[in-house]
Design an enzyme around this catalytic site. Structure first.
Site, PDB file in Angstrom:
ATOM      1  N   HIS A   1      -8.144   2.551   4.938  1.00 47.40           N
ATOM      2  CA  HIS A   1      -9.497   2.804   5.423  1.00 47.40           C
ATOM      3  C   HIS A   1     -10.251   1.470   5.476  1.00 47.40           C
ATOM      4  CE1 HIS A   1      -8.712   7.031   5.442  1.00 47.40           C
ATOM      5  NE2 HIS A   1      -8.438   7.061   4.156  1.00 47.40           N
TER       6      HIS A   1
ATOM      7  N   THR B   1       0.832  -1.196   0.000  1.00 46.72           N
ATOM      8  CA  THR B   1       0.000   0.000   0.000  1.00 46.72           C
ATOM      9  C   THR B   1       0.866   1.245   0.000  1.00 46.72           C
ATOM     10  OG1 THR B   1      -1.703   1.246   1.197  1.00 46.72           O
ATOM     11  CG2 THR B   1      -0.213  -0.071   2.531  1.00 46.72           C
TER      12      THR B   1
ATOM     13  N   HIS C   1      -9.824  -1.308   2.578  1.00 44.21           N
ATOM     14  CA  HIS C   1      -8.620  -2.141   2.548  1.00 44.21           C
ATOM     15  C   HIS C   1      -8.443  -2.942   3.826  1.00 44.21           C
ATOM     16  CE1 HIS C   1      -7.580   0.567  -0.889  1.00 44.21           C
ATOM     17  NE2 HIS C   1      -7.348  -0.630  -1.391  1.00 44.21           N
TER      18      HIS C   1
END
Ligand SMILES: [Zn+2]
Length: 380
Positions: free
Chosen positions: A194, A189, A197
């Site tokens: 948030h 990532t 995910h």
């Protein structure tokens, strides 16, 4: 004969974890110097640590050509993107000192060859575009005109920005083995995590032994969320919502290339070297702008033979909170319409956070929102 605990883990790409760290040579001052860019330095450090196994240095022409054309190294192993070092001219001597942007020597390269390359061709084949509005292509076009290839020995590694998160592939493998994990899913990532995910990492975690949250901490675009803010978000989220003994947070030192599908392959192979047996690939993985279709980074895995990569991709849709399901879901698992889903655009979220508003809990955890709100305050 006893079997080492790490033998339970997936084998590194090519079978052996490369270690290209070594001693500072005595004749360093007599060598010609080549200065590396930030991206080349992060590649160099990943070669040193084995994150780019089986590479032992910057690619020669035969590897480069086959990777660009066919996504394989000369020896037949899959590979996503060139790992090459650009120079102005062929250096004097058969060894050169590689120096960082401050001129500090960090490694020695044994010169194999110097070769010409075609920037537009590399752009077209690896980035699928020749437009210099693409940040990866712009960086490629700004490079020096020749590639210098050869094995490296790194004697000075960069000071990690987050020392406690700086785990080399040998380190993550040791931690996995100590915890008795065999199947580990890696999550790449470069954004705060948030609910969407959080959900897909947990869905993946339900099926394996452990989760490696592996945020990229190398160079990114200037409009991405700053890395120290992101790391604060990850710590907050993991502390509050993940079982400590099933998750490992560590930094992935790569620089972003924004090559979408090709980079997804590269990211997966790197995570295999870190010991992951599975790798999460969402929509628009490593993409930028409108250069790639939403599923291109998933479809590209079909260009390899089954099990050729060894590491298993796990494909996910965009996920959201559905008011009717009363849970997180995706179009793969929820039959309801757009009106029932909590959707906020990235722009809307930034607006809310900038004004100190916490977005709905269906979108983000309040603690994570608070970290971002505080960061926006400091920025002003
Ligand atoms: Zn639903």
């Amino acid at each position: 004969m006893t079997v080492a605990a790490t033998d339970r883990l997936i084998a590194p790409h090519g079978g052996t974890l490369v270690d290209r760290t070594g001693e500072r040579p005595d004749d360093l001052d007599s060598l010609a110097r080549v200065e590396l860019t930030a991206r080349e330095l992060s590649d160099l450090d990943m070669i040193a640590s084995g994150a780019l196994s089986p590479l032992e240095g910057f690619m020669g022409r035969s590897d480069y050509e086959r990777v660009v054309e066919e996504m394989h190294l000369e020896n037949g192993l899959p590979w996503g993107m060139p790992v090459a070092l650009a120079v102005d001219e062929a250096p004097a001597g058969d060894r050169v000192a590689l120096v960082d942007e401050d001129g500090k020597p960090v490694a020695v390269l044994d010169v194999d060859e110097v070769f010409e390359y075609d920037k537009e061709r590399e752009a077209e084949l690896t980035f699928r575009t020749t437009e210099d509005a693409h940040p990866g292509v712009a960086r490629l076009y700004a490079q020096k005109p020749l590639y210098l290839a050869g094995r490296v020995t790194v004697f000075e590694r960069p000071e990690p920005r987050f020392p406690e998160l700086a785990l080399d592939p040998a380190d993550t493998r040791r931690v996995f083995a100590e915890r008795g994990w065999k199947r580990i899913v890696g999550f790449q990532t470069r954004n705060p995590i948030h609910r969407a995910h959080e959900y897909l990492t947990k869905v993946a975690l339900e099926t394996v032994d452990g989760l490696l949250v592996h945020p990229l901490v190398g160079e990114t675009k200037s409009d991405d969320v700053p890395v120290d803010v992101r790391v604060a978000c990850y710590r907050t989220l993991l502390a509050g919502y993940y079982p400590e003994d099933r998750v490992l947070l560590s930094a992935f030192p790569a620089a972003m290339r924004y090559a979408g599908p090709r980079e997804a392959i590269w990211h997966a192979i790197c995570r295999k070297n870190y010991g992951c047996s599975h790798f999460i690939v969402g929509r628009d993985h490593a993409g930028v702008g409108d250069y790639y279709g939403s599923y291109d980074a998933q479809l590209i895995f079909d260009e390899f033979e089954p099990h050729e990569l060894d590491i298993e991709p796990m494909f996910f849709e965009h996920t959201f909170w559905c008011n009717v399901c009363g849970s997180m879901a995706s179009t793969k698992s929820c039959p309801h319409g757009a009106d029932d889903r909590v959707f906020l655009s990235g722009t809307k979220v930034r607006e809310m956070l900038g004004e100190g508003q916490v977005p709905p809990v269906e979108f983000t955890r309040e603690e994570v929102a608070q970290v971002l709100i505080d960061a926006y305050k400091v920025e002003r």
